[in-house]
Design a protein around this motif. Structure first.
Motif, short mmCIF file in Angstrom:
data_model
loop_
_atom_site.label_atom_id
_atom_site.label_comp_id
_atom_site.label_asym_id
_atom_site.label_seq_id
_atom_site.Cartn_x
_atom_site.Cartn_y
_atom_site.Cartn_z
N UNK A 53 14.17 -5.30 -1.72
CA UNK A 53 13.31 -4.74 -2.74
C UNK A 53 11.82 -4.95 -2.50
N UNK A 54 11.43 -5.13 -1.23
CA UNK A 54 10.01 -5.32 -0.96
C UNK A 54 9.47 -4.32 0.05
N UNK A 55 10.14 -4.20 1.17
CA UNK A 55 9.64 -3.29 2.20
C UNK A 55 9.99 -1.84 1.87
N UNK A 56 9.43 -0.94 2.61
CA UNK A 56 9.67 0.48 2.36
C UNK A 56 8.97 1.01 1.14
N UNK A 57 7.86 0.39 0.76
CA UNK A 57 7.09 0.87 -0.38
C UNK A 57 7.63 0.43 -1.73
N UNK A 58 8.60 -0.48 -1.73
CA UNK A 58 9.19 -0.90 -3.01
C UNK A 58 8.42 -2.03 -3.68
N UNK A 59 7.82 -2.91 -2.87
CA UNK A 59 7.25 -4.12 -3.42
C UNK A 59 5.74 -4.06 -3.64
N UNK A 60 5.21 -5.20 -4.12
CA UNK A 60 3.78 -5.32 -4.41
C UNK A 60 3.33 -6.71 -4.01
N UNK A 61 2.17 -6.80 -3.36
CA UNK A 61 1.59 -8.08 -2.99
C UNK A 61 0.21 -8.17 -3.63
N UNK A 62 0.02 -9.13 -4.54
CA UNK A 62 -1.25 -9.24 -5.25
C UNK A 62 -2.40 -9.58 -4.32
N UNK A 63 -2.10 -10.33 -3.25
CA UNK A 63 -3.13 -10.68 -2.26
C UNK A 63 -3.63 -9.42 -1.56
N UNK A 64 -2.69 -8.58 -1.12
CA UNK A 64 -3.05 -7.34 -0.43
C UNK A 64 -3.74 -6.38 -1.40
N UNK A 65 -3.22 -6.29 -2.62
CA UNK A 65 -3.83 -5.39 -3.60
C UNK A 65 -5.27 -5.78 -3.88
N UNK A 66 -5.55 -7.09 -4.00
CA UNK A 66 -6.91 -7.51 -4.29
C UNK A 66 -7.85 -7.20 -3.13
N UNK A 67 -7.31 -7.19 -1.90
CA UNK A 67 -8.13 -6.82 -0.74
C UNK A 67 -8.58 -5.37 -0.81
N UNK A 68 -7.82 -4.55 -1.49
CA UNK A 68 -8.18 -3.14 -1.66
C UNK A 68 -9.01 -2.89 -2.92
N UNK A 69 -8.70 -3.61 -3.99
CA UNK A 69 -9.41 -3.40 -5.25
C UNK A 69 -10.80 -4.00 -5.21
N UNK A 70 -10.92 -5.22 -4.69
CA UNK A 70 -12.21 -5.91 -4.63
C UNK A 70 -12.30 -6.70 -3.32
N UNK A 71 -12.51 -6.01 -2.22
CA UNK A 71 -12.42 -6.62 -0.89
C UNK A 71 -13.42 -7.73 -0.61
N UNK A 72 -14.51 -7.80 -1.36
CA UNK A 72 -15.53 -8.81 -1.07
C UNK A 72 -15.28 -10.14 -1.75
#
Length: 319
Positions: free
Chosen positions: A236-255
């Motif tokens: 339930x993680x790979x293949x676009x199923x999951x979410x990583x808050x660390x990765x998401x924050x790198x996209x939302x507020x990369x600095x």
């Protein structure tokens, strides 16, 4: 979005004396500072504010008793980066009031990079000005529950939209506990299975390997660890199923920082709790570590759901 009229805000200081060179440390232990704190105490009890916005390291320390560390020793006049964004109680002398610490405006003027975070903090403080309570997150927690209870929790977990996962590890390549959380009827429920109960690991493995979509904070560590040393393959993680808050924050507020403590200060009502992870090393209190694991799971879930709103992600379980 958080406009406040000047008459709605009361400005005050720890002390009415300006120290030489504007170096606050020169006031430490002085009669002038104690006089100012006594006046502040009377002022707070008279006004009865719903929230006290503590601007900078010294207001944080004198209002709450909290500070940062330097070489493993507490150091008053530090710690605003640790505790900013937390809702904290005042010291007993000031009464039962809520403190919301953030940066001093003069710091933000010098380091404009932090202005967006300061802006978020002010918005949260304004929201908190409408009620006096701390309103910490409420949730249900289970540490090594009985098998019949655990069986029920597992199957309720697998029916949920998301499962948030987290592990704590020992240096010898063992997990100290593996936990997860799920949301049911708008209430967060956290479970952790410890290294002490090998007979319960099969339940944790069932959750870990299930197809229910998973949320992690920095899955790059957790997933390879469990697969390499325990043979658990994540579902339930790979293949676009999951979410990583660390990765998401790198996209939302990369600095900005991506650690869980920082993200929790922006997206949850948890006060700073990350130092609880080390309590067992100093005291041998493993229960605090296990409860910390549950907090991590629940904070990660809450962060992820808010991040999804920010990037307008709508998850379709049938996809």
């Amino acid at each position: 979005r958080h406009r406040v009229q000047r008459p709605e805000v009361r400005l005050t200081n720890l002390c009415q004396y300006r120290p030489r060179g504007n170096v606050f440390e020169l006031l430490a232990g002085s009669p002038q500072l104690e006089e100012g704190l006594q006046a502040l105490e009377a002022e707070i009890k008279l006004v009865k504010p719903n929230v006290i916005l503590a601007l900078g390291n010294w207001p944080l320390y004198f209002l709450t008793g909290l500070c940062g560390k330097e070489k493993q020793k507490l150091k008053p006049g530090t710690g605003i980066f640790t505790y900013r964004g937390s809702r904290l109680p005042t010291l007993e002398r000031f009464g039962n009031f809520k403190v919301f610490p953030t940066f001093h405006p003069s710091f933000v003027n010098r380091a404009w990079f932090w202005n967006p975070i300061f802006d978020v903090d002010i918005a949260h403080a304004v929201e908190d000005s409408h009620f006096p309570e701390l309103r910490y997150p409420e949730y249900s927690e289970y540490i090594d529950p009985q098998p019949d209870v655990l069986y029920d929790l597992v199957h309720r977990s697998l029916k949920s939209d998301w499962i948030s996962q987290d592990i704590e590890t020992f240096p010898d390549r063992r997990f100290s506990c593996t936990g997860w959380s799920f949301r049911e009827n708008n209430r967060d429920i956290g479970v952790t299975i410890t290294f002490k109960r090998e007979d319960l690991w099969r339940f944790a493995k069932e959750v870990w390997t299930s197809d229910t979509p998973k949320i992690f904070q920095y899955a790059t560590y957790d997933i390879p660890f469990m697969e390499r040393f325990y043979g658990w393959k994540i579902g339930g993680f790979f293949g676009g199923k999951g979410w990583d808050t660390f990765v998401a924050s790198a996209n939302i507020m990369p600095d900005y920082p991506r650690d869980l403590g920082f993200l929790a200060s922006l997206y949850t009502r948890f006060p700073y709790y990350k130092d609880e992870r080390m309590v067992h090393k100093e005291t041998g209190d493993m229960i605090t570590l296990f409860r910390y694991n549950i907090k991590d799971c629940i904070a990660t879930m809450q962060i992820a759901l808010e991040q999804m709103k920010e990037v307008k992600i709508i998850y379709d379980k049938a996809a």
